[in-house]
Scaffold this motif. Sequence first.
Motif, PDB file in Angstrom:
ATOM      1  N   TYR A 154       0.843  -1.186   0.000  1.00 28.56           N
ATOM      2  CA  TYR A 154       0.000   0.000   0.000  1.00 28.56           C
ATOM      3  C   TYR A 154       0.886   1.246   0.000  1.00 28.56           C
ATOM      4  O   TYR A 154       2.001   1.227   0.535  1.00 28.56           O
ATOM      5  CB  TYR A 154      -0.929   0.026   1.220  1.00 28.56           C
ATOM      6  N   GLU A 194      -2.185   5.917   1.271  1.00 29.79           N
ATOM      7  CA  GLU A 194      -3.210   4.975   1.726  1.00 29.79           C
ATOM      8  C   GLU A 194      -3.018   4.631   3.200  1.00 29.79           C
ATOM      9  O   GLU A 194      -3.999   4.497   3.952  1.00 29.79           O
ATOM     10  CB  GLU A 194      -3.151   3.702   0.879  1.00 29.79           C
ATOM     11  N   ARG A 200      -4.786  -7.421  -3.062  1.00 27.98           N
ATOM     12  CA  ARG A 200      -3.822  -6.344  -3.326  1.00 27.98           C
ATOM     13  C   ARG A 200      -2.439  -6.922  -3.588  1.00 27.98           C
ATOM     14  O   ARG A 200      -1.695  -6.446  -4.449  1.00 27.98           O
ATOM     15  CB  ARG A 200      -3.781  -5.381  -2.149  1.00 27.98           C
TER      16      ARG A 200
END
Length: 386
Positions: free
Chosen positions: A106, A110, A181
């Motif tokens: 990330y 974020e 992710r």
Amino acid sequence: MLTIRALSCMLWLCLLSCSSQAEEPSIISKTMDAYYNRQTHINDVMNDPAFGDYGRLIFPVNTGYWSGTTLEQLDLTWYNYIDPDKTVEVCNYLRNNAADCFIDIYTEAEKQANPQLRNTGLFFFRGDTGKPFAICNAGGGFSYVGAMHDSFPHALELSKLGYNAFALIYRPDDAYEDLARAITYICDHADELGASRTGYSLWGGSAGARMAATLGNSANLYSLTGRTDLPQASAVIMQYTGYTTVSQYDGPTYACCGTNDGIASWRTMQSRLESLSALGIPTEFHSYNGLPHGFGLGLGTVAEGWLIDAVRFWQQQSGANDIRSAKANTRQQNSIYSLNGTRRNAIQKGINIVDGKRSRFSERNVSLFTFPNVSELERSSKFIQQ
């Protein structure tokens, strides 16, 4: 003067020694500096300046699910057969590769918007350039991430075989989102990571196995990532989970479990794979006599070597033929185990598992166990199989 029985014992030990020396190891060892040992304090590893801020993620962030002061004493809730030597090896690997073994999935923006994202990331166990990757997902009941036993060791062994292996540290409350992710990140950065974008596999134990199965399903992959360009995993490798969902979109699945698992029944796992097979999806299932939940690599147990079996399954599904040779299960002939699956150095009075067979020995049977192989013992009138 040596007795006939003593000579027989010496001959047997000599034969076993020669056999073990002649066998080529299936996994290539890597030379590492030994920064840590069994007596190293866990906090000293987590706070080692070489790791920077991510050192705290090497062991579970949710501290209520693990205990122990030193690496040798590490204990993880719901797990068994934690191998202190493997824990030390993993920690030394990470320390030797501290400069590039951790990857943020990330962005900083974020993480500022959601501080919990700071408890995520990928630990990279690098393999050969251009070779497929694997993502290993530890279990922990969606309460914590037991990576030191349930994903780091797997990733390390896969890297020794030439695969680029990643161990995911995820948020227990958002595990599927974090795995989605991770897949996206690795596929998008495959070139710079030195990994192939296709032919990858998803691994997991317990809760991590549910994650692997869910994202190994092509429909779920596209739904959770919002991407239609990502390839589906070539294989899903699952350990000890009660996951029962079956779909035509599921990926080829290898699964293993212990027969004494009070959390995830091996029969449930077997039943699901039978349902997948009925849909024409390739499967392979193994159950290990007497093992409980959370045996990890199964070192020192009847399950030892299962990872090589799983790699061979993955290779068959991906069509890989240029990875370092993954030899077939290398468990030795004449292997002796207790009823709970723990390896024994010698036959003991009572029930033993010898070459996969449940066998009972009396004191006299044990004293007679000086033959060079079990087949001769089986011909003894005192040998009783159940």
